[in-house]
Motif scaffolding. Structure first.
Motif, PDB file in Angstrom:
ATOM      1  N   THR A  73       0.861  -1.394   0.055  1.00  0.00           N
ATOM      2  CA  THR A  73      -0.074  -0.010   0.115  1.00  0.00           C
ATOM      3  C   THR A  73       0.904   1.241   0.023  1.00  0.00           C
ATOM      4  N   LEU A  74       1.928   1.334   0.818  1.00  0.00           N
ATOM      5  CA  LEU A  74       2.667   2.378   1.004  1.00  0.00           C
ATOM      6  C   LEU A  74       3.697   2.825  -0.403  1.00  0.00           C
ATOM      7  N   VAL A  75       3.924   1.523  -0.968  1.00  0.00           N
ATOM      8  CA  VAL A  75       4.779   1.751  -2.164  1.00  0.00           C
ATOM      9  C   VAL A  75       3.789   2.350  -3.147  1.00  0.00           C
ATOM     10  N   ALA A  76       2.725   1.997  -3.213  1.00  0.00           N
ATOM     11  CA  ALA A  76       1.926   2.612  -4.327  1.00  0.00           C
ATOM     12  C   ALA A  76       1.542   3.844  -3.990  1.00  0.00           C
ATOM     13  N   PHE A  77       1.178   4.056  -2.905  1.00  0.00           N
ATOM     14  CA  PHE A  77       0.989   5.771  -2.511  1.00  0.00           C
ATOM     15  C   PHE A  77       2.267   6.605  -2.891  1.00  0.00           C
ATOM     16  N   GLU A  78       3.585   6.102  -2.494  1.00  0.00           N
ATOM     17  CA  GLU A  78       4.792   6.911  -2.809  1.00  0.00           C
ATOM     18  C   GLU A  78       5.022   6.972  -4.311  1.00  0.00           C
ATOM     19  N   GLU A  79       4.542   6.098  -5.012  1.00  0.00           N
ATOM     20  CA  GLU A  79       4.746   6.242  -6.590  1.00  0.00           C
ATOM     21  C   GLU A  79       3.671   7.349  -6.976  1.00  0.00           C
ATOM     22  N   ALA A  80       2.371   7.311  -6.286  1.00  0.00           N
ATOM     23  CA  ALA A  80       1.355   8.427  -6.932  1.00  0.00           C
ATOM     24  C   ALA A  80       1.890   9.615  -6.421  1.00  0.00           C
ATOM     25  N   TYR A  81       2.496   9.707  -5.137  1.00  0.00           N
ATOM     26  CA  TYR A  81       2.664  11.070  -4.608  1.00  0.00           C
ATOM     27  C   TYR A  81       4.599  11.148  -4.300  1.00  0.00           C
ATOM     28  N   PRO A  82       5.279  11.045  -5.116  1.00  0.00           N
ATOM     29  CA  PRO A  82       6.752  11.111  -5.107  1.00  0.00           C
ATOM     30  C   PRO A  82       7.252  12.065  -4.195  1.00  0.00           C
ATOM     31  N   ASN A  83       6.756  13.120  -3.918  1.00  0.00           N
ATOM     32  CA  ASN A  83       7.230  13.809  -2.905  1.00  0.00           C
ATOM     33  C   ASN A  83       6.945  13.789  -1.502  1.00  0.00           C
ATOM     34  N   ILE A  84       6.036  12.610  -1.400  1.00  0.00           N
ATOM     35  CA  ILE A  84       5.761  12.368  -0.097  1.00  0.00           C
ATOM     36  C   ILE A  84       6.293  10.888   0.524  1.00  0.00           C
TER      37      ILE A  84
END
Length: 468
Positions: A73-84
């Protein structure tokens, strides 16, 4: 998965003193200045937008990897929001919500960085809102332009403000032994009332003595917990679904409260269709063993059982299972209103990155949970196809997913919805204990219904008055 609404507040005074001095401002740290080569004479260098500086937010949760699939889940989020970047802080390796809450309070008291907070029940959520630990997120919601009550199946409004978005969606439903229903010639209900539930239980009850099989088993109330079993009819409404109203006044005059007492009394005393309350206490019975050992044909419980419906090593499945929705009070009522448990995804008041924290909880409670989580989302825009995929994924982790009537499960989940959340009061545990004590006198035959109801009203009003 018993929920304790009477949790004590740990280090409350220290938390309050810390919160009083913390800033409510958010936002990212300004991007650093960037250098560049000199422009030719007579020309101005082209303006470049400064790159956003990466921000790291901390996410404090009671949920374990096995329960929530955080890594993917967190890998997917960081791909969608690379600045976070999200730093996961697991507060309990066992997924113990009491332990997690205590550790979260300690983290707040010691001044640790807090950005995203995850609460497992309305009491923890409401208490931390009251302490000032949680930031309102109305401004972010208004900027997006959506209505929480339409976007999600759980409305987290509290005192006119939104402090959290709902994560998982665990409505209560009725687990059915489909083999028992088939043998009795009973169809799997898709829309039914409490009266019909009682008739099913009566029909499904067979045998006598130690070998008797009961139509249903109620796992509460007990020791001031599992109080859902004392508000069966109250919970099948849009508003005023608990023992107290939103303004803190007693709700025991609601006829649906008395109806629940009448139903429980009738099913145990007259019909003999529910496992005796005395047996539940003396034998320390549990809903899992009562259902999977086929000692009861129907068990009302929360849909956290999705991951166990097909059987587990601890509770193997040797029959076919179906699911019915939470019963309603009358034929004219809408089907689907039921007690619901969720995760309250919140932004910490002391966070210096409120916008980024909000972006995470918004993404997680929608796309994130729908695509990568191990729970049904509260997000109302989950398609039928996505819901089926999630259910398939959950059931695949059980021993015999083929023994579960998936269509009935999906129907119950898709049509369930929560009434308005009533914020718990600080003396909630006192109310629960008083009601539980009076109910035991009733169900064990020590006093009649009218006396019980009168005593309940008096006891609860005294508690309310003493806490004004």
């Amino acid at each position: 998965m018993k929920r304790n609404f009477g949790k004590s507040m740990f280090a409350t005074g220290l938390i309050l003193s810390l919160l009083a001095g913390c800033s409510s401002g958010g936002g990212t740290t300004p991007a650093p200045e960037t250098g560049g080569s000199s422009a030719p004479a007579g020309e101005q260098p082209a303006a470049e937008a400064p790159a956003a500086e990466p921000v790291t937010i901390k996410f404090h949760t009671h949920g374990t990897e096995a329960q929530y699939n955080w890594e993917a889940t967190l890998v997917a989020f960081e791909e969608a929001y690379p600045n976070i970047k999200v730093e996961l802080v697991t507060l309990s390796e066992k997924g113990d919500t009491n332990e997690a809450t205590q550790k979260l309070d300690l983290a707040a008291a010691s001044g640790e960085q807090l950005d995203v907070l995850m609460f497992s029940d309305p009491a923890s959520y409401a208490q931390r809102v009251g302490l000032g630990m949680v930031a309102p997120i109305n401004a972010f919601i208004e900027e997006e332009g959506f209505k929480v009550s339409e976007e999600y199946k759980v409305d987290t409004l509290m005192q006119g403000q939104y402090y959290a978005l709902p994560g998982k969606f665990n409505p209560w439903y009725v687990m059915l032994n489909k083999d028992h229903l088939d043998a009795a010639g009973l169809a799997v209900p898709t829309d039914w009332t409490w009266d019909q539930f009682a008739e099913y239980a009566k029909t499904l009850t067979t045998g006598e003595g130690a070998t008797k099989r009961y139509g249903t088993y109620f796992h509460g109330p007990q020791n001031g917990g599992w109080m859902e079993f004392l508000r069966l009819s109250l919970a099948n409404k849009v508003e005023d679904t608990d023992f107290l109203k939103a303004d803190g006044s007693s709700n025991l005059d609601d006829p649906m409260f008395k109806r629940t007492l009448e139903l429980r009394l009738k099913m145990e005393r007259e019909d003999g269709s529910s496992t005796p309350y005395a047996d539940m206490l003396s034998q320390k019975l549990h809903y899992r063993t009562q259902f999977f050992n086929q000692s009861a044909s129907m068990v009302l419980i929360g849909s956290w059982m999705n991951s166990e419906l097909g059987g587990t090593e601890q509770n193997p499945l040797n029959f076919n299972v179906a699911i019915a929705p939470y019963p309603k009070n009358s034929d004219a009522d809408a089907i689907g209103y039921t007690p619901v448990t969720t995760d309250f995804m919140a932004v910490a008041e002391k966070s210096q990155h409120k916008k980024e924290a909000y972006q995470f909880i918004r993404w997680y409670t929608t796309e994130g949970l729908a695509k990568y989580g191990r729970n049904i989302p509260s997000w109302s825009k989950v398609s039928d196809a996505d819901l089926e995929k999630i259910v398939d994924s959950i059931l695949s982790g059980t021993q015999k997913p083929e023994n579960v009537d998936k269509a009935s499960l999906i129907n119950a989940l898709a049509n369930s919805k929560s009434g308005k959340i009533i914020p718990p009061v600080t003396y909630q545990a006192e109310v629960y204990k008083a009601l539980n004590e009076q109910y035991e006198l009733l169900i064990l035959g020590s006093q009649d219904l009218d006396t019980t109801l009168a005593n309940m009203k008096t006891a609860v009003q005294e508690i309310i008055d003493n806490n004004k």
